[in-house]
Design an enzyme around this catalytic site. Structure first.
Site, PDB file in Angstrom:
ATOM      1  N   GLY A  61       0.831  -1.200   0.000  1.00 28.73           N
ATOM      2  CA  GLY A  61       0.000   0.000   0.000  1.00 28.73           C
ATOM      3  C   GLY A  61       0.863   1.246   0.000  1.00 28.73           C
ATOM      4  N   CYS A  88       5.267  -6.122   1.734  1.00 32.01           N
ATOM      5  CA  CYS A  88       5.620  -4.701   1.787  1.00 32.01           C
ATOM      6  C   CYS A  88       4.866  -4.001   2.930  1.00 32.01           C
ATOM      7  CB  CYS A  88       5.360  -4.050   0.437  1.00 32.01           C
ATOM      8  SG  CYS A  88       6.199  -2.463   0.207  1.00 32.01           S
ATOM      9  N   TYR A  89       3.865  -3.166   2.624  1.00 31.23           N
ATOM     10  CA  TYR A  89       3.090  -2.525   3.684  1.00 31.23           C
ATOM     11  C   TYR A  89       2.463  -3.568   4.605  1.00 31.23           C
ATOM     12  CZ  TYR A  89      -0.299   0.548   5.986  1.00 31.23           C
ATOM     13  OH  TYR A  89      -1.026   1.249   6.926  1.00 31.23           O
ATOM     14  N   HIS A 177       8.193  -7.452  -3.473  1.00 31.43           N
ATOM     15  CA  HIS A 177       6.922  -7.834  -4.100  1.00 31.43           C
ATOM     16  C   HIS A 177       7.077  -9.125  -4.907  1.00 31.43           C
ATOM     17  CE1 HIS A 177       4.498  -4.227  -3.216  1.00 31.43           C
ATOM     18  NE2 HIS A 177       5.665  -3.606  -3.219  1.00 31.43           N
ATOM     19  N   GLU A 179       4.690 -10.760  -6.273  1.00 34.45           N
ATOM     20  CA  GLU A 179       3.633 -10.876  -7.283  1.00 34.45           C
ATOM     21  C   GLU A 179       4.022 -10.313  -8.648  1.00 34.45           C
ATOM     22  OE1 GLU A 179       2.626  -7.032  -4.973  1.00 34.45           O
ATOM     23  OE2 GLU A 179       3.704  -8.935  -4.695  1.00 34.45           O
ATOM     24  N   ASP A 235     -16.447 -11.507 -23.129  1.00 35.28           N
ATOM     25  CA  ASP A 235     -17.201 -11.748 -21.898  1.00 35.28           C
ATOM     26  C   ASP A 235     -18.625 -12.216 -22.181  1.00 35.28           C
ATOM     27  OD1 ASP A 235     -14.878 -10.725 -20.845  1.00 35.28           O
ATOM     28  OD2 ASP A 235     -15.736  -8.774 -20.359  1.00 35.28           O
ATOM     29  N   SER A 236     -19.338 -11.483 -23.025  1.00 33.67           N
ATOM     30  CA  SER A 236     -20.728 -11.844 -23.288  1.00 33.67           C
ATOM     31  C   SER A 236     -20.823 -13.143 -24.069  1.00 33.67           C
ATOM     32  CB  SER A 236     -21.448 -10.714 -24.041  1.00 33.67           C
ATOM     33  OG  SER A 236     -20.905 -10.513 -25.329  1.00 33.67           O
ATOM     34  N   LYS A 375     -10.093 -11.847 -16.510  1.00 30.43           N
ATOM     35  CA  LYS A 375     -10.229 -11.912 -17.959  1.00 30.43           C
ATOM     36  C   LYS A 375      -9.527 -13.125 -18.551  1.00 30.43           C
ATOM     37  CE  LYS A 375     -11.652  -9.515 -21.668  1.00 30.43           C
ATOM     38  NZ  LYS A 375     -12.961  -8.862 -21.787  1.00 30.43           N
TER      39      LYS A 375
END
Length: 429
Positions: A61, A88-89, A177, A179, A235-236, A375
């Site tokens: 953060g 981290c934070y 980090h 990630e 998506d649809s 996604k």
């Protein structure tokens, strides 16, 4: 949150303190075949206990834990006897909460650093990793004193407490980090946490999701009809094909031609949905209605609102005629968690986003089978469902279409010219 999924899969909760990387943490955990959800940083200990997660990850953060209005954990969260990883934070918040100290770093760090792993680290987060490897730092504060019971398991030249652990309490922290792709073994580190420390089974997959989602859809809608708009987008399309697999012709897809589509979009969508995917599709050519309302309009946001409102009017007519009781929407997980972050990205969504403006008087119950997915998970799901790859990886195209790409007053003749000129934009190269 979806209680069905939480109960059938081991859950990791990610407490979001506003990091720009919070979504990445969730993606990396799911890449390890573990289901996770992003929640607010101040979720109560009672709520966490009720959700019964296998572990907690505290995100990074932008704040400093010693600032007046800094975000903090709710009381009792670190006393739940659940494995915790602070990033981290998140590490600094663990330190502050458990009696250590955090101060401003005289050497703020942003970029690569070389991590040296201790023997203790090799037994926990860093199992099967090299003794030294590059990591990504992004911090202006540092831990000045560790809480009681914590020891170092990784250091860098500039950060003494780059990785720490209280093995007895299963609480771990990383100043870097894991990630981001810049950290060499970041995905492996997160995988070690969820599998080796939290003991998650690793049964989250799109193949399993199809079975669970179709069963849930059938239970939810029973014998009632479901209607949903399709645009030709990923998506649809995936949502519609999943719905068709679950309830067949009880589902009716509606494709509205708004007159501002790409070249041959109307025929391609009909061919894809009806002929290739077997979806019960209603085609509505409302191009003249849309174009008449756009005549003389120059401001892009006004064009968006005209197209959005006109679509709602047309879709409402089709919904009433269908006798449907449920409305399918292709909501994705980033839409759901957009406002979770503490002082994070704006929760404002463009006016053409999804079909969120459908009026309440339609009295339809929502079905959102993709609302837990990112996604790339939706794309994987679509491929498993048998949708052709060109459709899954096609180039995104905004709902208002060519109308907002034409500056100034809008003329139908311009649409034909631009649409034919952009026929090559239907797929990703």
């Amino acid at each position: 949150m979806d209680e069905r999924v939480e109960k059938s899969h081991g859950l990791i909760l990610i407490l979001d303190f506003g990091s720009q990387y919070s979504h990445l943490i969730a993606r990396r955990v799911r890449d390890a075949s573990v289901f996770c959800e992003l929640v607010a940083h101040d979720i109560s200990a009672e709520k966490i206990k009720a959700l019964n997660p296998k572990g907690l990850i505290l995100s990074g953060g932008p704040a400093s834990v010693y600032e007046k209005d800094a975000p903090h954990l709710s009381p009792g969260v670190l006393d739940l006897e659940i494995p915790v990883l602070g990033i981290c934070y998140g590490l600094q918040e663990i330190t502050r909460t458990l009696g250590g100290s955090v101060v401003a770093h005289e050497k703020k760090e942003y970029g690569y650093a070389q991590l040296t792993v201790s023997s203790l680290g090799k037994e926990a987060l860093f199992i099967d990793l090299e003794d030294d490897f590059s990591v990504w730092m992004s911090h202006g504060d540092k831990i000045d004193q560790l809480p009681e019971g914590f020891v170092d398991c990784g250091t860098t030249a500039n950060t003494e407490h780059a990785a720490v652990a209280n093995v007895d309490r299963k609480i771990y922290g990383l100043q870097f980090h894991p990630e981001v792709t810049h950290t060499k073994f970041g995905t492996h580190i997160l995988s070690n946490f969820v599998h080796e420390i939290c003991h998650c089974v690793g049964d989250w997959s799109m193949k399993n999701f199809i079975e669970e989602a179709t069963e849930e859809i059938r239970k939810m809608v029973g014998g009632e009809r479901v209607i949903g708009a399709v645009s030709g987008g990923v998506d649809s399309t995936v949502a519609a094909v999943l719905m068709k697999k679950a309830i067949g012709d009880q589902f009716q897809a509606v494709f509205v031609n708004n007159g501002v589509l790409r070249k041959d979009e109307d025929t391609e969508v009909q061919n894809r949905m009806r002929d290739k995917c077997g979806v019960h599709l209603t085609y509505v050519d409302a191009s003249e209605e849309f174009l008449a309302k756009l005549a003389g309009v120059t401001e892009p946001e006004t064009k968006r609102k005209i197209i959005g409102n006109t679509f709602i009017e047309i879709f409402e007519r089709e919904a009433k005629a269908s006798g449907a009781k449920f409305l399918l929407q292709g909501t994705l997980y980033p839409d759901v968690i957009e406002s979770v972050s503490h002082k994070g990205p704006s929760a404002t969504i463009k006016t053409h986003h999804n079909v969120g403006g459908l009026p309440e008087r339609m009295n339809l119950k929502l079905v959102e089978p993709l609302r837990l997915l990112f996604k790339d998970e939706v794309r994987t799901l679509g491929l498993i469902l048998g949708i052709e790859e060109d459709s899954i990886y096609r180039h995104p195209f905004p709902g208002p279409g060519l109308s907002i790409r034409i500056l100034g007053t809008y003329f139908p003749a311009q649409t034909n010219s631009m649409a034919f000129g952009r026929s090559d934009a239907s797929s990703v190269t």
